[in-house]
Design an enzyme around this catalytic site. Structure first.
Site, short mmCIF file in Angstrom:
data_model
loop_
_atom_site.label_atom_id
_atom_site.label_comp_id
_atom_site.label_asym_id
_atom_site.label_seq_id
_atom_site.Cartn_x
_atom_site.Cartn_y
_atom_site.Cartn_z
N SER A 1 0.86 -1.18 0.00
CA SER A 1 0.00 0.00 0.00
C SER A 1 0.90 1.23 0.00
O SER A 1 2.07 1.14 0.40
CB SER A 1 -0.86 -0.02 1.27
OG SER A 1 -1.47 1.23 1.48
N TYR B 1 -2.02 -1.23 10.67
CA TYR B 1 -2.06 -1.40 9.20
C TYR B 1 -0.79 -0.81 8.58
O TYR B 1 -0.13 -1.45 7.76
CB TYR B 1 -3.30 -0.71 8.65
CG TYR B 1 -3.53 -0.93 7.17
CD1 TYR B 1 -4.10 -2.12 6.70
CD2 TYR B 1 -3.16 0.03 6.23
CE1 TYR B 1 -4.30 -2.33 5.34
CE2 TYR B 1 -3.36 -0.16 4.86
CZ TYR B 1 -3.93 -1.34 4.43
OH TYR B 1 -4.13 -1.55 3.08
#
Ligand code: NAP
Length: 311
Positions: free
Chosen positions: A186, A199
């Site tokens: 990401s 995350y």
């Protein structure tokens, strides 16, 4: 006088910083141009390959399955936990008439389950030649507000699973001198936003995992196994559905198309959308207070605060 000298020194320091930043951007542009020219010679086909995609029951994973089928792979193996959704993606792939498809229920956060399921896949289907580690979760919440169990779950699913799946298929890729390992990380693996510390940590680790895997293989002079790490920005799937969609948001189809292109081009890292390269460069070079301003101005900071507030 001393005050004047301090100001001159400060001015010189910031001019030097800007000059260095501009040279860095210039070098990256030259690097990109050279790699585009060289890449045309390094392109490979994915036709006839056997692809395993984790987290294939929906979102980016589903689009990856359909995109790989379009590009001529012979077999696609889908992993996920929701058997109904997996069967529906399997049916979609089979309807294209372009690839055989198998689906397996597997919780990638459970190491023993990963090892057992890989063994079963290898017995049923044969060797995996392209592995796409795509499964992921996000819980959302500031560090002190996040349960320990959720933190562990994020790291198990988003990061540790890449170790277990890769360790399982890499030996046969090396033995046969052919393979490719892909990780969906990401842009939050390149710079941080508040509200999702587990995350962000998991995705920074994923970026590190693929850098170290590539370094390890190249140190052994093994160029026959490709490594690609994909860093998409906000993508319109279930995962961040509470985020406001912005002009720079990607569709899962765009991420899938760019991922397959990257595999065919043996590209080590993909940052999407491309303008996000700039954020990455700025994050390395700008003082953190300036970077915070950039993230506020682009709305990224506010987006993430709203996302966490809805959790
Ligand atoms: N959406 C974004 O904005 C965005 C941006 C950058 C990167 N990414 C990354 O892209 C990847 C795919 O995300 P997405 O947007 O497609 O999300 P999504 O629509 O929520 O899909 C997540 C997939 O992961 C699977 N999964 C979750 N936990 C699992 C587990 N324990 N074991 C096996 N499979 C599991 C889910 O399958 P089941 O429900 O069947 O288990 C589902 O297929 C993730 O790694 C995510 O971090 C997403």
């Amino acid at each position: 006088m001393a005050h004047f000298l301090t100001r001159v020194v400060a001015l010189c320091a910031s001019s030097l910083r800007i000059l260095l930043l501009l040279s860095f951007v210039f070098i990256r542009i030259c690097q990109y141009a050279c790699s585009r020219v060289l890449r045309t010679n390094r392109r490979k086909s994915v036709s006839g390959e056997t692809v395993l995609i984790t987290g294939a029951s929906r979102g980016i994973g589903r689009c990856l399955a359909l995109e790989f089928a379009k590009h001529g792979v012979s077999t696609i193996v889908l992993w996920g936990r929701d058997e109904e959704k997996l069967s529906s993606v399997k049916m979609e792939v089979e309807e294209t008439g372009k690839a055989r498809c198998h689906s397996y229920r597997c919780d990638v956060g459970d190491r023993e389950q990963v090892y057992r399921t890989i063994q079963k896949v290898q017995e049923d289907v044969g060797r995996i030649t392209i592995l796409v580690n795509n499964a992921g979760v996000v819980h959302g919440g500031a560090l002190l507000a996040t349960d320990d169990d959720k933190i562990e779950d994020t790291l198990r699913v988003n990061t540790l699973s890449h170790f277990w799946t890769t360790k399982s298929v890499l030996p046969s890729m090396l033995a046969n001198g052919r393979g490719h390992v892909v990780g969906i990380a990401s842009t939050l693996g390149l710079f941080a936003l508040p509200g999702v510390p587990d995350y962000v940590t998991s995705k920074f680790s994923v970026v590190g995992f693929y850098e170290s895997l590539a370094a390890e293989l190249r140190a052994q002079d093994r160029w026959d196994v490709g490594v690609t790490c994909v860093c998409p920005g906000h993508t319109t799937t279930d995962m961040f559905k509470d985020l406001t969609t912005r002009p720079l948001s990607l569709t899962p189809q765009q991420v899938a198309e760019q991922t397959v292109e990257a595999v065919k081009n043996n590209q080590p890292r993909v940052i999407l959308p491309r303008v996000m390269h700039l954020t990455w460069v700025l994050n390395s070079w700008l003082p953190s207070s300036w970077m915070r301003t950039v993230l506020y101005v682009t709305g990224a900071m506010e987006d993430m605060e709203n996302f966490c507030a809805k959790r």
